[in-house]
Design an enzyme around this catalytic site. Sequence first.
Site, PDB file in Angstrom:
ATOM      1  N   ASN A   1      -0.066  35.228 -61.505  1.00  0.00           N
ATOM      2  CA  ASN A   1      -0.096  33.892 -60.904  1.00  0.00           C
ATOM      3  C   ASN A   1       0.179  32.885 -62.012  1.00  0.00           C
ATOM      4  O   ASN A   1      -0.709  32.568 -62.799  1.00  0.00           O
ATOM      5  CB  ASN A   1      -1.477  33.666 -60.259  1.00  0.00           C
TER       6      ASN A   1
ATOM      7  N   LYS B   1       0.661  29.845 -61.774  1.00  0.00           N
ATOM      8  CA  LYS B   1       0.106  28.515 -61.467  1.00  0.00           C
ATOM      9  C   LYS B   1       1.148  27.436 -61.797  1.00  0.00           C
ATOM     10  O   LYS B   1       2.343  27.693 -61.663  1.00  0.00           O
ATOM     11  CB  LYS B   1      -1.228  28.298 -62.201  1.00  0.00           C
TER      12      LYS B   1
ATOM     13  N   HIS C   1      -5.761  30.652 -52.492  1.00  0.00           N
ATOM     14  CA  HIS C   1      -6.257  30.682 -53.872  1.00  0.00           C
ATOM     15  C   HIS C   1      -7.400  29.675 -54.039  1.00  0.00           C
ATOM     16  O   HIS C   1      -7.396  28.619 -53.404  1.00  0.00           O
ATOM     17  CB  HIS C   1      -5.115  30.371 -54.850  1.00  0.00           C
TER      18      HIS C   1
ATOM     19  N   GLU D   1      -7.996  27.548 -56.172  1.00  0.00           N
ATOM     20  CA  GLU D   1      -7.576  26.175 -56.513  1.00  0.00           C
ATOM     21  C   GLU D   1      -7.077  25.437 -55.280  1.00  0.00           C
ATOM     22  O   GLU D   1      -7.257  24.224 -55.148  1.00  0.00           O
ATOM     23  CB  GLU D   1      -6.539  26.221 -57.647  1.00  0.00           C
TER      24      GLU D   1
ATOM     25  N   GLU E   1     -11.485  37.056 -55.911  1.00  0.00           N
ATOM     26  CA  GLU E   1     -11.495  36.273 -57.154  1.00  0.00           C
ATOM     27  C   GLU E   1     -12.737  35.387 -57.178  1.00  0.00           C
ATOM     28  O   GLU E   1     -12.740  34.293 -56.602  1.00  0.00           O
ATOM     29  CB  GLU E   1     -10.254  35.389 -57.235  1.00  0.00           C
TER      30      GLU E   1
ATOM     31  N   GLY F   1     -10.170  31.496 -64.954  1.00  0.00           N
ATOM     32  CA  GLY F   1      -9.795  30.598 -66.042  1.00  0.00           C
ATOM     33  C   GLY F   1     -10.944  30.257 -66.977  1.00  0.00           C
ATOM     34  O   GLY F   1     -10.849  29.346 -67.790  1.00  0.00           O
TER      35      GLY F   1
ATOM     36  N   SER G   1      -9.994  35.991 -65.084  1.00  0.00           N
ATOM     37  CA  SER G   1     -10.036  36.293 -66.514  1.00  0.00           C
ATOM     38  C   SER G   1      -9.722  37.752 -66.842  1.00  0.00           C
ATOM     39  O   SER G   1     -10.326  38.337 -67.735  1.00  0.00           O
ATOM     40  CB  SER G   1     -11.386  35.870 -67.106  1.00  0.00           C
TER      41      SER G   1
HETATM   42  P1  PGA Z   1      -7.212  33.679 -64.620  1.00  0.00           P
HETATM   43  O1  PGA Z   1      -6.742  33.237 -63.153  1.00  0.00           O
HETATM   44  O2  PGA Z   1      -6.689  35.085 -64.843  1.00  0.00           O
HETATM   45  O3  PGA Z   1      -6.568  32.692 -65.549  1.00  0.00           O
HETATM   46  O4  PGA Z   1      -8.703  33.616 -64.633  1.00  0.00           O
HETATM   47  C1  PGA Z   1      -6.754  34.145 -62.093  1.00  0.00           C
HETATM   48  C2  PGA Z   1      -6.243  33.465 -60.841  1.00  0.00           C
HETATM   49  O5  PGA Z   1      -6.497  32.259 -60.660  1.00  0.00           O
HETATM   50  O6  PGA Z   1      -5.570  34.098 -60.008  1.00  0.00           O
END
Ligand code: PGA
Length: 247
Positions: A10, A12, A94, A96, A164, A170, A210
Amino acid sequence: MARKFFVGGNWKMNGSKAANTDLVQLLAKGPLDPNTEVVIGVPSIYLSQVRTLVPENIHVAAQNCYKVAKGAFTGEISPAMIKDVNVDWVILGHSERRNVFGESDQVIGEKVGHALDEGLKVIACIGELLEEREAGKTAEVVFRQTKVISGFVKDWSKVVLAYEPVWAIGTGKTASPQQAQEVHEQLRNWLSENISPEVAQSTRIIYGGSVTAANAKELASQKDVDGFLVGGASLKPEFVQIVNARQ
Ligand code: PGA
């Protein structure tokens, strides 16, 4: 039948024409395990570019789309448009989208339904907030989110479920392999009881939050962890090692 290991990247809101070209070249060099399905989630403005750059063993996903085919929805893109540029996956729900942009369970369910009806495959994301985990509500939250999504799914073979935990995204705080396995197993049982044992057995449940080359192998060894959705590390060379994490 064994579930094919699935690793999504992803990106982003990251990238540029030049950076995308470099990253795709790195992935094309791999080598990527042919037994892993690899899908990279790209900002919508670069979908066409990346789609023409990637080799056949790498699939491309949009990171969001709207719930209707076309119309007066300024700033949105539709599944029909995603298909029009030869992209066949979309990430929906997601954290976000849920937490920064305020998308509800219902809107995410409707998006999943429309994307599937239009012939896209969907990475459907769910996960609890830190305060929900601390209040002992993890299962309740992920079951609620999955239930709404499931109401819009007719064909589960087109869906990958991404667990997730929001507190792990993140933050550098990965769920432990045991924490991930516990929720994945609960989700598989939920699918068995509420959809069918066959769907529970065949649906990929992937973990995100992460994930790095350093923790991917142990997470991948868990019985119900069928792959990953990778944010930060999907922009780095270590994404290749994560794709190859299944022993
Ligand atoms: P991250 O994000 O690996 O940076 O924690 C995962 C995601 O948002 O899909």
